[in-house]
Design an enzyme around this catalytic site. Structure first.
Site, PDB file in Angstrom:
ATOM      1  N   HIS A  48      -8.538   6.599 -21.823  1.00  0.00           N
ATOM      2  CA  HIS A  48      -8.582   5.926 -23.123  1.00  0.00           C
ATOM      3  C   HIS A  48      -7.749   4.642 -23.136  1.00  0.00           C
ATOM      4  CE1 HIS A  48     -10.774   9.139 -25.041  1.00  0.00           C
ATOM      5  NE2 HIS A  48      -9.888  10.034 -24.618  1.00  0.00           N
ATOM      6  N   GLN A 150      -6.825  18.773 -17.031  1.00  0.00           N
ATOM      7  CA  GLN A 150      -6.684  18.907 -18.479  1.00  0.00           C
ATOM      8  C   GLN A 150      -7.566  20.038 -18.990  1.00  0.00           C
ATOM      9  OE1 GLN A 150      -6.453  14.450 -19.952  1.00  0.00           O
ATOM     10  NE2 GLN A 150      -5.418  15.898 -21.303  1.00  0.00           N
ATOM     11  N   GLU A 152      -8.976  21.252 -22.301  1.00  0.00           N
ATOM     12  CA  GLU A 152      -9.093  20.680 -23.647  1.00  0.00           C
ATOM     13  C   GLU A 152     -10.428  20.987 -24.323  1.00  0.00           C
ATOM     14  OE1 GLU A 152      -7.998  16.516 -23.294  1.00  0.00           O
ATOM     15  OE2 GLU A 152      -9.244  16.207 -21.534  1.00  0.00           O
ATOM     16  N   ASP A 178      -8.152  16.702 -28.013  1.00  0.00           N
ATOM     17  CA  ASP A 178      -9.498  17.151 -27.640  1.00  0.00           C
ATOM     18  C   ASP A 178      -9.660  18.644 -27.861  1.00  0.00           C
ATOM     19  OD1 ASP A 178     -11.378  15.138 -26.697  1.00  0.00           O
ATOM     20  OD2 ASP A 178      -9.849  14.631 -25.219  1.00  0.00           O
TER      21      ASP A 178
HETATM   22  C1  3PY Z   1      -5.689  14.968 -25.837  1.00  0.00           C
HETATM   23  O1  3PY Z   1      -4.846  15.248 -26.696  1.00  0.00           O
HETATM   24  O2  3PY Z   1      -6.882  15.285 -25.908  1.00  0.00           O
HETATM   25  C2  3PY Z   1      -5.279  14.230 -24.637  1.00  0.00           C
HETATM   26  O3  3PY Z   1      -6.026  14.135 -23.710  1.00  0.00           O
HETATM   27  C3  3PY Z   1      -3.938  13.592 -24.581  1.00  0.00           C
HETATM   28  O4  3PY Z   1      -3.551  12.963 -25.671  1.00  0.00           O
HETATM   29 MG    MG Z   2      -8.027  14.468 -24.184  1.00  0.00          MG
END
Ligand code: 3PY
Ligand code: MG
Length: 257
Positions: A48, A150, A152, A178
Site C-alpha cells: 500500500h 500475513q 488477514e 484486512d
Molecule cells: C492490515 O491491517 O490489514 C495490514 O496489513 C497492516 O496494516
Molecule cells: Mg493488510
C-alpha cells in the site's frame, strides 16, 4: 561472524519480543535515524506504500548494518515481487494475504537461492548494500532470510495450523484492518470476534515455533496489551506516527495537561 546477520530472526527464534516500525517518509535521513533509534526492524511497504524500487534501493542500505533488520512488504506473494524486494538488500519479506500452506511454501521458496528455492541469482546489489562480497552474501543469505506471512482473512485463520507448519516461515503477522474487514467487522480492527481469531493465530504460531506478530496497535497501552496477549513481532507505529507522538508527548510534559 558475517556482517550479514539477521538478529531479528534469531531473537524471535529464541522466544524474544521484537518491536519495529513502518516507513512512510522516503528520505535517507529519516530512515537512518529511525533504524538507529533502537527498533528491531524497519518495514518498507510496497503493498500500500508509495515507494518505487529505485527509491528503496537507496533507502534500504541506510538500514543495513544499523542493528535493525530491513524488511519489505511485497505487493503480493509473487516470485518477481519478492526477487526485486530482496535485491535491494532487504533481509526479509512480509507477504500479504497468505491463506494456505501452499502459498506459504511458495513464499519461502521465492526467498531462497537454489537449491533450497527459486530466487533468481544476481547478488551484486544486495551484497553492496551490506558492504560484503558476493561470495559472503551467497554463503549466508539463505540462512539469514526472514519470512513473515500475513494472516488477514477468515480462510487464513482456518488454515493457520497448516500455514505455520511450513519450514522457513519465521513469523505470522496479523493485519487487523484486512482481518476485520474481510470477516464482517470493517472499521473495528479489534472487535471481540477478531481478537478471538487473533488468539487462535498466536496459539498456533507458538505451538509451531513461529513468532506471532501483528502489524499495529492503538497506542502504547494497547501495544502493551498485545504483548501480554502473546504477540512477539509487533509494529509499534510508523515514522510519521512516532514523530507526532514524540512531539505531542514532549509538549504535553513541558506545558502540562
Ligand atoms: C492490515 O491491517 O490489514 C495490514 O496489513 C497492516 O496494516
Ligand atoms: Mg493488510
Amino acid at each position: 561472524m558475517s556482517r550479514l546477520r539477521n538478529e531479528l530472526k534469531w531473537r524471535l527464534k529464541r522466544g524474544e519480543t521484537c518491536l519495529g516500525a513502518w516507513v512512510h517518509i522516503l528520505h535517507p535521513v529519516s530512515v537512518r535515524n529511525l533504524a538507529r533509534s533502537g527498533v528491531d526492524w524497519v518495514l518498507f511497504d510496497t503493498e500500500h506504500g508509495a515507494a518505487s524500487f529505485e527509491t528503496l534501493d537507496l533507502l534500504v542500505r541506510e538500514v543495513c548494518g544499523s542493528g535493525a533488520t530491513p524488511l519489505i512488504r511485497v505487493v503480493w506473494n509473487d516470485m518477481n515481487a519478492i526477487k526485486r524486494a530482496l535485491d535491494t538488500g532487504a533481509l526479509g519479506v512480509v507477504v500479504p494475504l497468505v491463506e494456505t500452506r501452499e502459498a506459504a511454501e511458495n513464499a519461502v521458496r521465492y526467498t531462497r537461492y537454489p537449491p533450497e528455492g527459486v530466487r533468481g541469482c544476481a547478488p551484486g546489489r544486495p551484497a553492496s548494500a551490506w558492504g560484503v562480497s558476493t561470495e559472503e552474501y551467497l554463503d549466508h543469505v539463505n540462512d539469514e532470510m526472514f519470512v513473515a506471512v500475513q494472516i488477514e482473512t477468515g480462510r487464513a485463520v482456518e488454515n493457520v495450523e497448516e500455514i505455520v507448519s511450513v519450514d522457513g516461515v519465521d513469523a505470522t503477522f496479523i493485519g487487523p484492518t484486512d482481518l476485520s474487514t474481510s470477516t464482517g467487522h470493517r472499521g473495528q480492527p479489534f472487535h471481540p470476534e477478531v481478537v478471538e481469531m487473533m488468539r487462535r493465530v498466536i496459539e498456533a504460531s507458538e505451538a509451531a515455533g513461529v513468532a506471532p506478530g501483528i502489524a499495529y496497535g492503538l497506542g502504547v497501552e494497547h501495544l502493551r496489551e498485545l504483548i501480554d496477549m502473546g504477540f512477539r513481532f509487533i509494529g509499534i507505529g510508523s515514522d510519521v506516527s512516532l514523530m507526532s507522538y514524540g512531539c505531542q508527548e514532549t509538549l504535553r510534559r513541558l506545558r502540562g495537561g
